[in-house]
Design a protein around this motif. Sequence first.
Motif, short mmCIF file in Angstrom:
data_model
loop_
_atom_site.label_atom_id
_atom_site.label_comp_id
_atom_site.label_asym_id
_atom_site.label_seq_id
_atom_site.Cartn_x
_atom_site.Cartn_y
_atom_site.Cartn_z
N ARG A 1 30.29 0.88 -29.15
CA ARG A 1 29.81 1.43 -27.89
C ARG A 1 28.40 0.91 -27.64
N LEU A 2 28.26 0.20 -26.53
CA LEU A 2 26.95 -0.28 -26.12
C LEU A 2 26.31 0.74 -25.19
N SER A 3 24.99 0.83 -25.31
CA SER A 3 24.21 1.68 -24.42
C SER A 3 23.15 0.84 -23.73
N CYS A 4 22.81 1.25 -22.53
CA CYS A 4 21.75 0.59 -21.78
C CYS A 4 20.87 1.69 -21.19
N ALA A 5 19.67 1.80 -21.72
CA ALA A 5 18.72 2.81 -21.26
C ALA A 5 17.82 2.21 -20.19
N ALA A 6 17.68 2.92 -19.09
CA ALA A 6 16.89 2.42 -17.96
C ALA A 6 15.66 3.27 -17.74
N SER A 7 14.59 2.62 -17.38
CA SER A 7 13.39 3.34 -16.97
C SER A 7 13.37 3.44 -15.45
#
Length: 125
Positions: free
Chosen positions: A19-25
Amino acid sequence: QVQLVESGGGLVQAGGSLRLSCAASGRTFSSYAMGWFRQAPGKEREFVAAISWSGGSTYYADSVKGRFTISRDNAKNTVYLQMNSLKPEDTAVYYCAADRRFAVVTTTTDEYDYWGQGTQVTVSS
């Protein structure tokens, strides 16, 4: 400006899952469509999956349909890519991207405005 940071890549055997995650600001994440793309050595970057700002619409490349699932949690400013039944041909650097146009979802690489640095996924046979 939006900054994207991917995580969750790694080495897995064929048939396994990641599972890939992409955290955004940034406060405007919830209004952006998000996409996942990948680039294998010697190949062009290609579309994998996309999701609308609300999460109500999702799109997949034919090569991953039925195996990958894109989702998002706007409260956490994060988009995910669940990858099941992985194959050696899924090996690539995976990138998340944001499209700042509201209510638009595209599968076209050039139409995304912000990109993460990528995370390596390697599937062994």
